[in-house]
Design a protein around this motif. Structure first.
Motif, PDB file in Angstrom:
ATOM      1  N   UNK A  48     -10.740  -5.674  -4.873  1.00 23.04           N
ATOM      2  CA  UNK A  48     -11.631  -6.249  -3.837  1.00 23.04           C
ATOM      3  C   UNK A  48     -10.617  -7.345  -2.866  1.00 23.04           C
ATOM      4  N   UNK A  49      -9.754  -7.868  -3.173  1.00 20.31           N
ATOM      5  CA  UNK A  49      -9.012  -8.905  -2.848  1.00 20.31           C
ATOM      6  C   UNK A  49      -8.162  -8.157  -1.818  1.00 20.31           C
ATOM      7  N   UNK A  50      -7.655  -6.927  -2.411  1.00 18.25           N
ATOM      8  CA  UNK A  50      -6.589  -6.034  -1.476  1.00 18.25           C
ATOM      9  C   UNK A  50      -7.410  -5.444  -0.294  1.00 18.25           C
ATOM     10  N   UNK A  51      -8.681  -4.919  -0.706  1.00 22.15           N
ATOM     11  CA  UNK A  51      -9.507  -4.436   0.408  1.00 22.15           C
ATOM     12  C   UNK A  51      -9.714  -5.651   1.603  1.00 22.15           C
ATOM     13  N   UNK A  56     -10.844   6.784  -2.650  1.00 18.73           N
ATOM     14  CA  UNK A  56      -9.421   6.729  -2.660  1.00 18.73           C
ATOM     15  C   UNK A  56      -8.720   5.630  -3.336  1.00 18.73           C
ATOM     16  N   UNK A  57      -9.171   4.689  -3.195  1.00 18.74           N
ATOM     17  CA  UNK A  57      -8.551   3.505  -3.664  1.00 18.74           C
ATOM     18  C   UNK A  57      -9.215   3.271  -4.895  1.00 18.74           C
ATOM     19  N   UNK A  93      -4.015   3.664   2.012  1.00 18.02           N
ATOM     20  CA  UNK A  93      -3.570   4.888   1.474  1.00 18.02           C
ATOM     21  C   UNK A  93      -2.324   5.022   0.357  1.00 18.02           C
ATOM     22  N   UNK A  94      -2.086   3.326  -0.195  1.00 15.87           N
ATOM     23  CA  UNK A  94      -1.010   3.324  -1.006  1.00 15.87           C
ATOM     24  C   UNK A  94      -0.996   4.165  -2.052  1.00 15.87           C
TER      25      UNK A  94
END
Length: 276
Positions: A170-173, A248-249, A41-42
């Motif tokens: 994708x990397x962040x997820x 949301x992202x 949720x950033x």
């Protein structure tokens, strides 16, 4: 700017970590999906904190939250969320993504006095609606135990966004999932989903609800969101263009605009009723 906080909840949950942003406006409490954490949720903590007090939890047994002392079912996760809301002393607008949406709906059914409204994003009535889906959800626990969080996240994370999503997202997820999931918490969460079929109780939810779904969501899918929208009495249903399961992202500006619109409509309606 976000701040961390630990909310003490009733046993068998001892400590739930939350991230906070914003100091004024309505309370918006965010519940992440089964493979994530408050880090998901950033974009909401950053952008919506100008309009609301935004709080995002790490579910019990996830990321920085402690492991439950006993197994939790869906009621247990909903009750843990209720304890967090009570710690703020006011009802919350509850935003749940995927598994978080299932928790949010059960929370609204069990503790209606704590839920001012709901935003249910890319969610479903639970995996218990279909034996094959339930079996697949339970099989994830064995997979996580066998391959570990990093490999598990690398296999599952890319499916949660559309094929056109940037590599950085994708990397962040994947990184968020790898740093969030562990046993036994993920196992309790998976079983809570596998056992859930919320269809019979949707009509009992009294909170005004916004159902949101990415138009490229192939995980729960548009049909599952339509089932929720059709079963809820006070509901609006919207599609977020060019977004997969994590709308949301992937499309935060579009997603946040719908959330703000919902908050404005609900709070204005509540003020009007209080003046009558």
């Amino acid at each position: 700017m976000t701040a961390a906080r630990t909310a003490t909840a009733a046993r068998p949950v001892t400590a739930v970590h939350v991230e906070e942003a914003g100091t004024a406006g309505p309370l918006l409490f965010c519940l992440h999906g089964i493979g994530s954490s408050s880090a998901a949720f950033a974009p909401q903590l950053d952008a919506l904190s100008a309009h609301a007090r935004v709080v995002a939890w790490d579910a019990p047994g996830y990321a920085k939250s402690s492991d439950p002392e006993e197994p939790l079912d869906l009621d247990g996760f909903a009750d843990a969320a209720a304890d967090v809301i009570r710690s703020y002393g006011e009802p919350a607008h509850v935003l749940g993504v995927s598994w978080g949406g299932v928790i949010a709906l059960r929370l609204a059914a069990r503790h209606p006095e704590l839920v001012a409204s709901l935003i249910v994003a890319d969610s479903s009535a639970g995996s218990g609606t279909d034996p094959e889906k339930a079996a697949g959800m339970r099989a994830r626990v064995t997979e996580l135990a066998e391959v570990g969080p990093r490999a598990f996240a690398s296999l599952r994370g890319p499916r949660l966004v559309s094929p056109e999503a940037p590599t950085a997202l994708v990397d962040r997820v994947v990184d968020t999932m790898a740093g969030s999931v562990r046993l036994p918490g993920y196992g309790y969460a998976a079983e809570s989903m596998a056992a859930a079929d919320l269809r019979p109780e949707l009509s009992a939810v009294t909170a005004p609800t916004l159902v949101v779904c990415g138009d490229r969501d192939t995980v729960t899918g548009i049909e599952a969101s339509q089932v929720l929208a059709g079963g809820l009495h006070k509901c609006a249903y919207v599609i977020v263009k060019d977004a997969g399961h994590l709308a949301n992202q992937e499309q935060p500006e579009r997603f946040n605009a719908w959330v703000l619109s919902h908050l404005h409509i609900v709070t204005a309606s509540q003020r009007t009723r209080s003046c009558l």
